[in-house]
Write a protein that holds these residues in place. Sequence first.
Motif, mmCIF file in Angstrom:
data_model
loop_
_atom_site.group_PDB
_atom_site.id
_atom_site.type_symbol
_atom_site.label_atom_id
_atom_site.label_comp_id
_atom_site.label_asym_id
_atom_site.label_seq_id
_atom_site.Cartn_x
_atom_site.Cartn_y
_atom_site.Cartn_z
ATOM 1 N N ASP A 67 19.585 -9.528 -11.944
ATOM 2 C CA ASP A 67 18.457 -10.024 -11.159
ATOM 3 C C ASP A 67 18.024 -8.963 -10.148
ATOM 4 O OD1 ASP A 67 16.603 -11.393 -9.688
ATOM 5 O OD2 ASP A 67 17.847 -13.150 -9.325
ATOM 6 N N SER A 68 16.809 -8.444 -10.310
ATOM 7 C CA SER A 68 16.212 -7.492 -9.373
ATOM 8 C C SER A 68 17.105 -6.292 -9.072
ATOM 9 C CB SER A 68 15.862 -8.205 -8.058
ATOM 10 O OG SER A 68 15.036 -9.308 -8.274
ATOM 11 N N PRO A 69 17.493 -5.522 -10.089
ATOM 12 C CA PRO A 69 18.317 -4.342 -9.836
ATOM 13 C C PRO A 69 17.549 -3.300 -9.022
ATOM 14 C CG PRO A 69 17.472 -4.288 -12.064
ATOM 15 C CD PRO A 69 17.106 -5.635 -11.507
ATOM 16 N N LEU A 70 18.305 -2.440 -8.363
ATOM 17 C CA LEU A 70 17.687 -1.365 -7.591
ATOM 18 C C LEU A 70 17.104 -0.318 -8.534
ATOM 19 C CD1 LEU A 70 17.140 0.251 -4.984
ATOM 20 C CD2 LEU A 70 19.463 1.168 -5.178
ATOM 21 N N VAL A 71 15.795 -0.214 -8.544
ATOM 22 C CA VAL A 71 15.088 0.814 -9.332
ATOM 23 C C VAL A 71 13.922 1.318 -8.503
ATOM 24 C CG1 VAL A 71 15.700 -0.123 -11.599
ATOM 25 C CG2 VAL A 71 13.616 -0.904 -10.453
ATOM 26 N N MET A 72 13.489 2.526 -8.781
ATOM 27 C CA MET A 72 12.332 3.065 -8.077
ATOM 28 C C MET A 72 11.066 2.600 -8.773
ATOM 29 S SD MET A 72 11.415 6.973 -6.899
ATOM 30 C CE MET A 72 10.811 7.583 -8.474
ATOM 31 N N ASP A 73 10.197 1.958 -8.029
ATOM 32 C CA ASP A 73 8.941 1.482 -8.585
ATOM 33 C C ASP A 73 8.082 2.670 -9.021
ATOM 34 O OD1 ASP A 73 7.191 -1.105 -8.762
ATOM 35 O OD2 ASP A 73 5.869 0.429 -7.935
ATOM 36 N N ASP A 74 7.268 2.447 -10.045
ATOM 37 C CA ASP A 74 6.420 3.520 -10.580
ATOM 38 C C ASP A 74 5.500 4.119 -9.522
ATOM 39 O OD1 ASP A 74 7.560 3.176 -13.057
ATOM 40 O OD2 ASP A 74 5.968 1.870 -13.808
ATOM 41 N N ASP A 75 5.088 3.290 -8.555
ATOM 42 C CA ASP A 75 4.154 3.747 -7.523
ATOM 43 C C ASP A 75 4.850 4.293 -6.279
ATOM 44 O OD1 ASP A 75 2.062 2.895 -9.125
ATOM 45 O OD2 ASP A 75 2.024 0.895 -8.226
ATOM 46 N N ALA A 76 6.174 4.278 -6.279
ATOM 47 C CA ALA A 76 6.914 4.683 -5.080
ATOM 48 C C ALA A 76 7.009 6.200 -4.958
ATOM 49 C CB ALA A 76 8.313 4.086 -5.100
ATOM 50 N N ILE A 77 7.148 6.646 -3.723
ATOM 51 C CA ILE A 77 7.343 8.068 -3.422
ATOM 52 C C ILE A 77 8.811 8.270 -3.069
ATOM 53 C CG2 ILE A 77 6.738 9.947 -1.865
ATOM 54 C CD1 ILE A 77 4.013 8.528 -1.493
ATOM 55 N N GLU A 78 9.480 9.125 -3.832
ATOM 56 C CA GLU A 78 10.911 9.344 -3.611
ATOM 57 C C GLU A 78 11.137 10.359 -2.493
ATOM 58 O OE1 GLU A 78 14.977 10.217 -6.172
ATOM 59 O OE2 GLU A 78 13.060 10.905 -6.951
ATOM 60 N N ILE A 79 12.072 10.029 -1.610
ATOM 61 C CA ILE A 79 12.459 10.939 -0.536
ATOM 62 C C ILE A 79 13.974 11.111 -0.558
ATOM 63 C CG2 ILE A 79 12.595 11.282 1.960
ATOM 64 C CD1 ILE A 79 9.958 9.870 2.249
ATOM 65 N N GLU A 106 0.822 -1.215 0.000
ATOM 66 C CA GLU A 106 0.000 0.000 0.000
ATOM 67 C C GLU A 106 0.859 1.269 0.000
ATOM 68 O OE1 GLU A 106 -2.583 -3.208 1.832
ATOM 69 O OE2 GLU A 106 -0.489 -2.613 1.914
ATOM 70 N N LEU A 107 2.040 1.200 0.613
ATOM 71 C CA LEU A 107 2.936 2.363 0.626
ATOM 72 C C LEU A 107 4.338 1.926 0.213
ATOM 73 C CD1 LEU A 107 3.568 5.322 1.177
ATOM 74 C CD2 LEU A 107 3.988 4.728 3.575
ATOM 75 N N LYS A 108 4.874 2.597 -0.802
ATOM 76 C CA LYS A 108 6.210 2.312 -1.301
ATOM 77 C C LYS A 108 7.053 3.584 -1.216
ATOM 78 C CE LYS A 108 4.336 -1.012 -4.646
ATOM 79 N NZ LYS A 108 4.241 -1.361 -6.095
ATOM 80 N N ILE A 109 8.156 3.490 -0.511
ATOM 81 C CA ILE A 109 9.064 4.624 -0.337
ATOM 82 C C ILE A 109 10.396 4.292 -0.992
ATOM 83 C CG2 ILE A 109 10.315 6.048 1.342
ATOM 84 C CD1 ILE A 109 7.340 6.545 1.396
ATOM 85 N N PHE A 110 10.957 5.262 -1.713
ATOM 86 C CA PHE A 110 12.291 5.096 -2.296
ATOM 87 C C PHE A 110 13.185 6.202 -1.750
ATOM 88 C CE2 PHE A 110 15.724 5.434 -5.328
ATOM 89 C CZ PHE A 110 15.984 4.113 -5.669
ATOM 90 N N MET A 111 14.234 5.800 -1.020
ATOM 91 C CA MET A 111 15.085 6.759 -0.334
ATOM 92 C C MET A 111 16.415 6.962 -1.057
ATOM 93 S SD MET A 111 14.273 5.582 3.585
ATOM 94 C CE MET A 111 15.425 6.787 4.268
ATOM 95 N N THR A 112 16.820 8.216 -1.119
ATOM 96 C CA THR A 112 18.082 8.537 -1.778
ATOM 97 C C THR A 112 18.745 9.714 -1.067
ATOM 98 O OG1 THR A 112 19.100 9.089 -3.911
ATOM 99 C CG2 THR A 112 16.995 10.129 -3.408
ATOM 100 N N ALA A 113 20.018 9.907 -1.356
ATOM 101 C CA ALA A 113 20.815 11.036 -0.864
ATOM 102 C C ALA A 113 22.111 11.004 -1.663
ATOM 103 C CB ALA A 113 21.092 10.930 0.631
ATOM 104 N N SER A 114 22.853 12.072 -1.644
ATOM 105 C CA SER A 114 24.099 12.109 -2.410
ATOM 106 C C SER A 114 25.083 11.080 -1.861
ATOM 107 C CB SER A 114 24.730 13.498 -2.335
ATOM 108 O OG SER A 114 25.228 13.747 -1.029
ATOM 109 N N PRO A 115 25.952 10.516 -2.720
ATOM 110 C CA PRO A 115 26.951 9.539 -2.248
ATOM 111 C C PRO A 115 27.828 10.100 -1.132
ATOM 112 C CG PRO A 115 26.852 9.529 -4.641
ATOM 113 C CD PRO A 115 26.017 10.696 -4.181
#
Length: 231
Positions: A193-205, A145-154
């Motif tokens: 196999d299953s690379p890290l990608v942001m799902d279409d329904d995810a909310i990026e933070i 129901e809730l998908k979060i994709f987290m990122t920040a600079s390296p």
Amino acid sequence: MKKITIAIDGYSSTGKSTLAKQLAKYLGYVYVDTGAMYRAVTLFSMQNGYISSEYFDKETLINSIPNIKLHFEFNPQLGYAEMHLNDVNVEKEIRTIEVSNFVSIVAEVSQVRAKLVEQQKEMGKNKAIVMDGRDIATVVFPDAELKIFMTASPETRAQRRFDELQAKGDDVAYEAVLKNVQERDYIDTHRDDSPLVMDDDAIEIDNSYLTREEQFNAVLELVNDIINKTN
């Protein structure tokens, strides 16, 4: 109140586990750190001489998968569950820079991923779970129901990881941590196999400039909105 599944994906050292623990504790949900599972398999590989800086005996690891027993055990003093490998608490051992250097390589192995994803799906069958990793929204819980994709600079992530390791007494250079972060990013996003990608329904933070409290409050608002809509 209706229970939901919260899937948190993102790059290494973005604070996925910290956020997931906060949410699980507040909501009374089960928390699962899938990264700890891959780290435990990596530690097993290191302990048995399957992987080093010179080689990776992938076939032997694949054949040894039935001998790898993983489970989480709740620690009431910490308030969350710790990783056990073959009935031994390895929570401290799996957080070292040495394990970090190999975990993305081990996580590329399709047979390892298949086994762990199977376990992860089973853990979440009753919902009321917060799970973080690299492929939770895309593979483990595509219907979350809730998908979060987290990122920040390296650089930001490397500094956080460096500070964390320093606080634990590990003798490590910032440059080595940054190199590890960048290498893991590449492997995680380029594996077959299953690379890290942001799902279409995810909310990026992007939490490069967010405090833990600001991040938690922002995501909790999303959680409450979803729960209120589904009730």
